[in-house]
Design an enzyme around this catalytic site. Sequence first.
Site, short mmCIF file in Angstrom:
data_model
loop_
_atom_site.label_atom_id
_atom_site.label_comp_id
_atom_site.label_asym_id
_atom_site.label_seq_id
_atom_site.Cartn_x
_atom_site.Cartn_y
_atom_site.Cartn_z
CB SER A 3 76.19 -7.60 -16.45
OG SER A 3 76.69 -6.56 -15.65
N1 SAH Z 1 73.53 -3.02 -13.17
C1 SAH Z 1 73.77 -2.40 -14.46
C2 SAH Z 1 75.22 -2.57 -14.88
C3 SAH Z 1 75.78 -1.23 -15.19
S1 SAH Z 1 77.52 -1.10 -15.37
C4 SAH Z 1 72.81 -2.93 -15.51
O1 SAH Z 1 72.03 -3.85 -15.23
O2 SAH Z 1 72.78 -2.40 -16.63
C5 SAH Z 1 77.98 -0.32 -13.84
C6 SAH Z 1 77.33 0.98 -13.53
O3 SAH Z 1 77.87 1.43 -12.28
C7 SAH Z 1 77.63 2.12 -14.52
O4 SAH Z 1 76.43 2.66 -14.96
C8 SAH Z 1 78.44 3.12 -13.69
O5 SAH Z 1 78.20 4.48 -14.03
C9 SAH Z 1 77.93 2.82 -12.29
N2 SAH Z 1 78.79 3.28 -11.20
C10 SAH Z 1 80.15 3.24 -11.11
N3 SAH Z 1 80.55 3.74 -9.93
C11 SAH Z 1 79.44 4.10 -9.25
C12 SAH Z 1 79.19 4.69 -7.97
N4 SAH Z 1 80.18 5.01 -7.13
N5 SAH Z 1 77.91 4.92 -7.60
C13 SAH Z 1 76.88 4.61 -8.42
N6 SAH Z 1 77.04 4.06 -9.64
C14 SAH Z 1 78.30 3.81 -10.05
#
Ligand code: SAH
Length: 218
Positions: free
Chosen positions: A66
């Site tokens: 993000s």
């Molecule tokens: N917090 C992260 C942002 C990643 S984007 C950072 O600092 O980089 C969102 C992430 O959520 C992705 O990696 C995606 O694979 C994950 N995601 C989506 N649905 C999910 C679920 N049900 N359980 C765990 N992770 C999930």
Amino acid sequence: MADSSLKYERQREDMVRRQIEGRGISDPNVLSAFRKVPRHLFVSEALMDQAYGDYPLPIGEQQTISQPYIVAEMTQALQIGKGDRVLEIGTGSGYQAAILAEIAYRVYTVERIYSLYVTARKRFDKLHYHNIITRYSDGTLGWMDQSPFDAIMVTAGAPRVPATLVQQLAPGGRLVIPVGDRYSQDLVKVIRDEQGVRQASLGGCRFVKLVGEHGWDD
Ligand code: SAH
């Protein structure tokens, strides 16, 4: 390059001043966490020079790290104290978890894509984030064994607030989650206290999909 860490330190300070403090983030714990975590080490080498820019970046598997400001806004909204146990859904690059780990007692983070989970786990070890516990699973179910949590952050967009996550909040607990359709969401804060469960909107945002039992279909 011998002094590249100095270069990134300068970029990091600039990011904190312009994008974070400059836009009204004032919680001293949040600001000091942003000054510590080396964001350039949470992206691929090819993107390191862009790591402190005012935008999200790709991290592989069609997912993104993000924009710095949104990480700060969500972290501040959780009002985390030093003794807090925090659950994050969506480990991704691990950057948000590292920011949380600088402030909280312990961070539990869940990722559903195996390669991202492994890469983040290695990063935490290398950077000595010993208070981050990782898990490869569907985060929409929360983390029952470790609940309740003082704070829960979901970093992917959900169709609705999963009741499972609200149930895993401790009394006084806070949950921040983007809720909406696939293209745009509202950042929602849920508070659990003696009066019950309250909900407030913090404004618009745009996240990748939360995929899972209480999220979107794959
Ligand atoms: N917090 C992260 C942002 C990643 S984007 C950072 O600092 O980089 C969102 C992430 O959520 C992705 O990696 C995606 O694979 C994950 N995601 C989506 N649905 C999910 C679920 N049900 N359980 C765990 N992770 C999930």
